[in-house]
Design a protein around this motif. Structure first.
Motif, PDB file in Angstrom:
ATOM      1  N   ASN A   1     -18.775 -10.375   0.047  1.00 20.72           N
ATOM      2  CA  ASN A   1     -19.058  -9.541   1.227  1.00 20.72           C
ATOM      3  C   ASN A   1     -17.777  -8.976   1.806  1.00 20.72           C
ATOM      4  O   ASN A   1     -17.732  -7.828   2.252  1.00 20.72           O
ATOM      5  CB  ASN A   1     -19.809 -10.363   2.263  1.00 20.72           C
ATOM      6  N   ASP A   2     -16.702  -9.798   1.827  1.00 16.25           N
ATOM      7  CA  ASP A   2     -15.428  -9.303   2.355  1.00 16.25           C
ATOM      8  C   ASP A   2     -14.846  -8.213   1.456  1.00 16.25           C
ATOM      9  O   ASP A   2     -14.261  -7.241   1.939  1.00 16.25           O
ATOM     10  CB  ASP A   2     -14.432 -10.463   2.466  1.00 16.25           C
ATOM     11  N   ALA A   3     -15.026  -8.341   0.187  1.00 15.38           N
ATOM     12  CA  ALA A   3     -14.477  -7.332  -0.722  1.00 15.38           C
ATOM     13  C   ALA A   3     -15.237  -6.025  -0.628  1.00 15.38           C
ATOM     14  O   ALA A   3     -14.689  -4.958  -0.862  1.00 15.38           O
ATOM     15  CB  ALA A   3     -14.513  -7.860  -2.156  1.00 15.38           C
ATOM     16  N   ALA A   4     -16.517  -6.094  -0.250  1.00 15.52           N
ATOM     17  CA  ALA A   4     -17.303  -4.866  -0.145  1.00 15.52           C
ATOM     18  C   ALA A   4     -16.948  -4.069   1.096  1.00 15.52           C
ATOM     19  O   ALA A   4     -17.197  -2.868   1.150  1.00 15.52           O
ATOM     20  CB  ALA A   4     -18.779  -5.202  -0.148  1.00 15.52           C
TER      21      ALA A   4
ATOM     22  N   VAL B   1      -8.817  -1.936   6.182  1.00 18.69           N
ATOM     23  CA  VAL B   1      -8.320  -1.318   7.413  1.00 18.69           C
ATOM     24  C   VAL B   1      -6.842  -0.999   7.232  1.00 18.69           C
ATOM     25  O   VAL B   1      -6.047  -1.879   6.870  1.00 18.69           O
ATOM     26  CB  VAL B   1      -8.531  -2.242   8.624  1.00 18.69           C
ATOM     27  N   VAL B   2      -6.489   0.238   7.468  1.00 13.76           N
ATOM     28  CA  VAL B   2      -5.090   0.682   7.401  1.00 13.76           C
ATOM     29  C   VAL B   2      -4.609   0.902   8.831  1.00 13.76           C
ATOM     30  O   VAL B   2      -5.096   1.804   9.528  1.00 13.76           O
ATOM     31  CB  VAL B   2      -4.953   1.971   6.577  1.00 13.76           C
TER      32      VAL B   2
ATOM     33  N   LEU C   1      -8.478 -10.016  10.214  1.00 11.65           N
ATOM     34  CA  LEU C   1      -8.647  -9.034   9.141  1.00 11.65           C
ATOM     35  C   LEU C   1      -7.832  -9.404   7.908  1.00 11.65           C
ATOM     36  O   LEU C   1      -8.270  -9.208   6.773  1.00 11.65           O
ATOM     37  CB  LEU C   1      -8.241  -7.645   9.645  1.00 11.65           C
ATOM     38  N   HIS C   2      -6.636  -9.931   8.117  1.00 10.20           N
ATOM     39  CA  HIS C   2      -5.818 -10.325   6.965  1.00 10.20           C
ATOM     40  C   HIS C   2      -6.432 -11.520   6.251  1.00 10.20           C
ATOM     41  O   HIS C   2      -6.360 -11.621   5.005  1.00 10.20           O
ATOM     42  CB  HIS C   2      -4.399 -10.658   7.428  1.00 10.20           C
ATOM     43  N   ALA C   3      -7.030 -12.431   7.020  1.00  7.59           N
ATOM     44  CA  ALA C   3      -7.687 -13.582   6.388  1.00  7.59           C
ATOM     45  C   ALA C   3      -8.864 -13.145   5.537  1.00  7.59           C
ATOM     46  O   ALA C   3      -9.174 -13.787   4.521  1.00  7.59           O
ATOM     47  CB  ALA C   3      -8.122 -14.579   7.459  1.00  7.59           C
ATOM     48  N   SER C   4      -9.516 -12.049   5.950  1.00  7.40           N
ATOM     49  CA  SER C   4     -10.648 -11.539   5.166  1.00  7.40           C
ATOM     50  C   SER C   4     -10.217 -10.491   4.137  1.00  7.40           C
ATOM     51  O   SER C   4     -11.069  -9.788   3.600  1.00  7.40           O
ATOM     52  CB  SER C   4     -11.693 -10.935   6.108  1.00  7.40           C
ATOM     53  N   HIS C   5      -8.897 -10.390   3.904  1.00 10.17           N
ATOM     54  CA  HIS C   5      -8.320  -9.496   2.895  1.00 10.17           C
ATOM     55  C   HIS C   5      -8.660  -8.029   3.177  1.00 10.17           C
ATOM     56  O   HIS C   5      -8.836  -7.229   2.254  1.00 10.17           O
ATOM     57  CB  HIS C   5      -8.823  -9.872   1.496  1.00 10.17           C
ATOM     58  N   ARG C   6      -8.725  -7.678   4.446  1.00 12.21           N
ATOM     59  CA  ARG C   6      -8.979  -6.288   4.818  1.00 12.21           C
ATOM     60  C   ARG C   6      -7.751  -5.623   5.448  1.00 12.21           C
ATOM     61  O   ARG C   6      -7.782  -4.439   5.768  1.00 12.21           O
ATOM     62  CB  ARG C   6     -10.155  -6.203   5.795  1.00 12.21           C
ATOM     63  N   LEU C   7      -6.695  -6.376   5.636  1.00 12.33           N
ATOM     64  CA  LEU C   7      -5.457  -5.844   6.213  1.00 12.33           C
ATOM     65  C   LEU C   7      -4.295  -6.352   5.375  1.00 12.33           C
ATOM     66  O   LEU C   7      -4.228  -7.540   5.014  1.00 12.33           O
ATOM     67  CB  LEU C   7      -5.298  -6.284   7.666  1.00 12.33           C
ATOM     68  N   SER C   8      -3.357  -5.471   5.067  1.00 10.60           N
ATOM     69  CA  SER C   8      -2.226  -5.837   4.218  1.00 10.60           C
ATOM     70  C   SER C   8      -1.235  -6.713   4.970  1.00 10.60           C
ATOM     71  O   SER C   8      -1.210  -6.759   6.209  1.00 10.60           O
ATOM     72  CB  SER C   8      -1.528  -4.571   3.707  1.00 10.60           C
TER      73      SER C   8
ATOM     74  N   ASP D   1       3.641 -11.979  -0.433  1.00  9.35           N
ATOM     75  CA  ASP D   1       2.581 -10.985  -0.634  1.00  9.35           C
ATOM     76  C   ASP D   1       3.118  -9.567  -0.458  1.00  9.35           C
ATOM     77  O   ASP D   1       2.694  -8.630  -1.159  1.00  9.35           O
ATOM     78  CB  ASP D   1       1.441 -11.233   0.350  1.00  9.35           C
ATOM     79  N   LEU D   2       4.047  -9.443   0.471  1.00 15.94           N
ATOM     80  CA  LEU D   2       4.649  -8.122   0.695  1.00 15.94           C
ATOM     81  C   LEU D   2       5.410  -7.662  -0.540  1.00 15.94           C
ATOM     82  O   LEU D   2       5.351  -6.483  -0.919  1.00 15.94           O
ATOM     83  CB  LEU D   2       5.592  -8.184   1.907  1.00 15.94           C
ATOM     84  N   HIS D   3       6.086  -8.565  -1.198  1.00 20.97           N
ATOM     85  CA  HIS D   3       6.824  -8.204  -2.411  1.00 20.97           C
ATOM     86  C   HIS D   3       5.870  -7.765  -3.517  1.00 20.97           C
ATOM     87  O   HIS D   3       6.135  -6.797  -4.250  1.00 20.97           O
ATOM     88  CB  HIS D   3       7.668  -9.394  -2.869  1.00 20.97           C
ATOM     89  N   GLN D   4       4.751  -8.452  -3.640  1.00 22.02           N
ATOM     90  CA  GLN D   4       3.759  -8.075  -4.657  1.00 22.02           C
ATOM     91  C   GLN D   4       3.127  -6.726  -4.325  1.00 22.02           C
ATOM     92  O   GLN D   4       2.917  -5.891  -5.215  1.00 22.02           O
ATOM     93  CB  GLN D   4       2.687  -9.156  -4.762  1.00 22.02           C
TER      94      GLN D   4
END
Length: 618
Positions: A3-6, A10-11, A134-141, A247-250
């Motif tokens: 569900n989070d991936a769908a 957010v930018v 949002l970052h925990a749900s992988h929606r924010l970088s 994560d920022l480096h990746q």
């Protein structure tokens, strides 16, 4: 996880949005009132767009709750602008409290400013909590989350500094500066790197001030202080910072194809570009230079001159942006500390001078290309094969005046270049620019003399040739002052100047001087027109050259191969001599005149004659 991936990503670049809003709406000149009003209007429009109003009339409508599922980037912008609005209001109140007219209400204004500042931190804390979710749900970088962390830390540190809690303020600001340095090193674009450097420069003076108030040694060395504070407090203030940086480096390694600004160098030193606006315009300049180099390789004569329009336009935009930044720095420099104000001021002024130098060099290069194009077309027309009996075509009368005007613009650009601080600080470059000024003046005099020659104004033309010879000597003396020529070794070489060019110019001046003298002689004295009873008048040329010598014009014409008409001598008629009569003049009568009697002396009395003798009377 599915569900989070769908859900959409957010930018939200908090620092970029804050910098754009501040620069565009008043904070470039410390106008906090204007910026606060802008933030109020902007939040009102965002609430209307998101339908987060309380309704109209007497019916109260409760605001919808913001959750991780329904949150959008506009919700985050709303929270950011609410924080910016409260912070701008606090700064405005602080500025009002320092005015002498508000000395009575100064404490009340400062208390209200502190309340507004706390309100700004409250909005920033809400923004941070939503960003973490949002970052925990992988929606924010990770990069955007770190930007929100930095924004919150800066606000907390400034509030603590205003309350004289320098130790905690130093920890907050030092960690923010350390994260900004890491973000700048790993930035994927040059614009992002300049953005992080800009915010780091803003909080640098505050870190130095806190360290100074705490009595730390070497409080001026901000980088050392930041390293010490980062090791102690980064994990406590930014939980999981090491993982975020990994994560920022990746994320940065996955991004490719981003436009990066090539390193700008001036005399072996990098040019500091610390503003995102400058990066944008310099990227356009870089693209225009690449297109210009490509068209030069293709050697297309038609597009050769037109190719400079794009790069000149891009450099003009860059100069305008840099000039506005210089004006803003001069306006706000008094509010900054002396050391950082001087450093930032020198950097932006140096960048502005560098951009102006590049603009002038490209303009000179374009004008010289126009001159060579005009002269090449005229030479091609003169060297074309002609039929037998066909006269040689004369040069178009509009050519040389057009060349003179182009040299005027080149001289204007060179004179402006000579006044730049970066040119004045380099003796070799200053000598090279002065040499090219003299060389351009010599060429201008040469073509201006060629403008006078068709009008039969040979004295003016020869005078200009003499001035050109003087400028050539000035060029040689200027080139002898420096061991190397920086303009010839620079890239691109916009105005190459070699000793062969000077020798060629001297030969042209000598040939034109000889030709003008011959034409002057032919115009005034080549054709003999002697009128009966009138002496031949020597032309002005001979009055200069042979001022004290009697010149036989007939002999000179004979040696020139011209026929001289000998005046015909007619035989005089014979006249019979007549006897001369002797005329005897009558004797003149002699008149005898009587002599004029002398006046008798008046009779004097005895006493007067005696006293008169004493006073010198006879």
């Amino acid at each position: 996880m599915s569900n989070d991936a769908a859900k959409p990503v957010v930018v939200f670049a908090a620092l970029q949005i804050a910098n754009e809003q501040r620069s565009a709406y008043g904070l470039r000149y410390n106008d906090f009132t204007r910026y606060r009003k802008h933030c109020a209007n902007r939040t009102h429009r965002l609430r209307s767009t998101l339908k987060m109003t309380h309704g109209k009339g007497r019916d109260f409508k409760k605001l919808p709750q913001i959750t991780t599922e329904n949150i959008k980037d506009l919700h985050l912008q709303l929270l950011l602008l609410e924080s910016e609005r409260a912070w701008a209001y606090s700064q405005d109140l602080t500025t009002q409290s320092m005015q002498p007219s508000n000395s009575v209400h100064a404490s009340t204004l400062r208390h209200s400013a502190t309340g507004r500042f706390r309100r700004a931190i409250h909005w920033a804390a809400q923004l941070l909590s939503h960003a973490q979710a949002l970052h925990a749900s992988h929606r924010l970088s990770s990069e955007h989350l770190l930007q929100v962390y930095v924004y919150t830390l800066i606000l907390n540190g400034r509030l603590l500094r205003s309350k004289d809690d320098f130790e905690e303020a130093l920890a907050q600001l030092g960690v923010a500066r350390g994260v900004l340095d890491v973000l700048a090193d790993k930035a994927s674009t040059s614009r992002a790197q300049a953005l992080y450097v800009l915010f780091g420069d803003e909080i640098g003076p505050e870190i130095r001030y806190c360290a100074h108030e705490m009595g730390r040694q070497r409080a001026y060395d901000v980088d050392v202080i930041v390293k010490e504070v980062t090791k102690l407090s980064r994990e406590g203030l930014v939980p999981g910072c090491d993982e975020l940086l990994k994560d920022l480096h990746q994320e940065g390694g996955a991004v490719e194809g981003r436009k990066r600004l090539a390193e700008l160098n001036w005399e072996g030193q990098p040019v500091p570009v610390r503003n995102p606006e400058l990066v944008d315009v310099l990227l356009k300049v870089q693209e225009a230079e690449a297109r210009l180099d490509g068209e030069k390789k293709e050697k297309s004569s038609k597009k050769g001159v037109a190719a400079y329009d794009a790069i000149l336009s891009a450099l003009s935009d860059a100069e305008e942006v840099a000039r506005k930044l210089v004006e803003a720095q001069q306006f706000t420099g008094s509010s900054m500390s002396g050391a950082i104000a001087g450093q930032v001021g020198r950097d932006i002024q140096f960048v502005h001078a560098y951009i102006v130098y590049q603009l002038l060099s490209r303009r000179i290069q374009r004008d010289l290309l126009l001159v060579s194009a005009l002269l090449s077309t005229s030479r091609a027309g003169q060297t074309a094969p002609k039929k037998a009996g066909q006269k040689t075509e004369q040069v178009d009368g509009r050519l040389y005046p057009a060349v003179v005007k182009l040299f005027d613009t080149v001289l204007q650009s060179l004179d402006q270049m000579r006044t730049l601080s970066i040119v004045d600080d380099s003796p070799d470059l200053a000598s090279s620019v002065e040499a090219r000024i003299s060389y351009t003046k010599a060429r201008r005099c040469l073509f201006l003399a060629r403008c006078y020659a068709p009008a039969k104004k040979y004295p003016e033309a020869l005078t200009l040739i003499q001035h050109a010879n003087i400028h050539v000597r000035e060029t040689l003396s200027s080139l002898s002052l420096s061991a190397s020529d920086p303009i010839n070794t620079s890239k691109p070489t916009y105005f190459p100047l070699d000793p062969a060019d000077l020798k060629h110019l001297e030969s042209e001046l000598s040939a034109d001087s000889h030709a003008f003298k011959r034409a002057w002689f032919a115009y005034n004295g080549g054709t003999l027109k002697v009128v009966d009873g009138q002496k031949f008048e020597k032309p002005l040329f001979f009055n200069i050259a042979l001022n004290y010598v009697e010149l036989d014009m007939d002999r000179l014409a004979m040696r020139a191969g011209k026929e001289v008409e000998q005046p015909k001598v007619e035989a005089a008629p014979v006249v019979a001599p007549q006897p001369v009569k002797q005329v005897v003049a009558p004797k003149a009568k002699v008149e005898v005149r009587s002599e004029t009697p002398e006046p008798a002396a008046p009779a004097r009395s005895g006493l007067s004659s005696l006293l008169g003798g004493w006073w010198g009377r006879s």
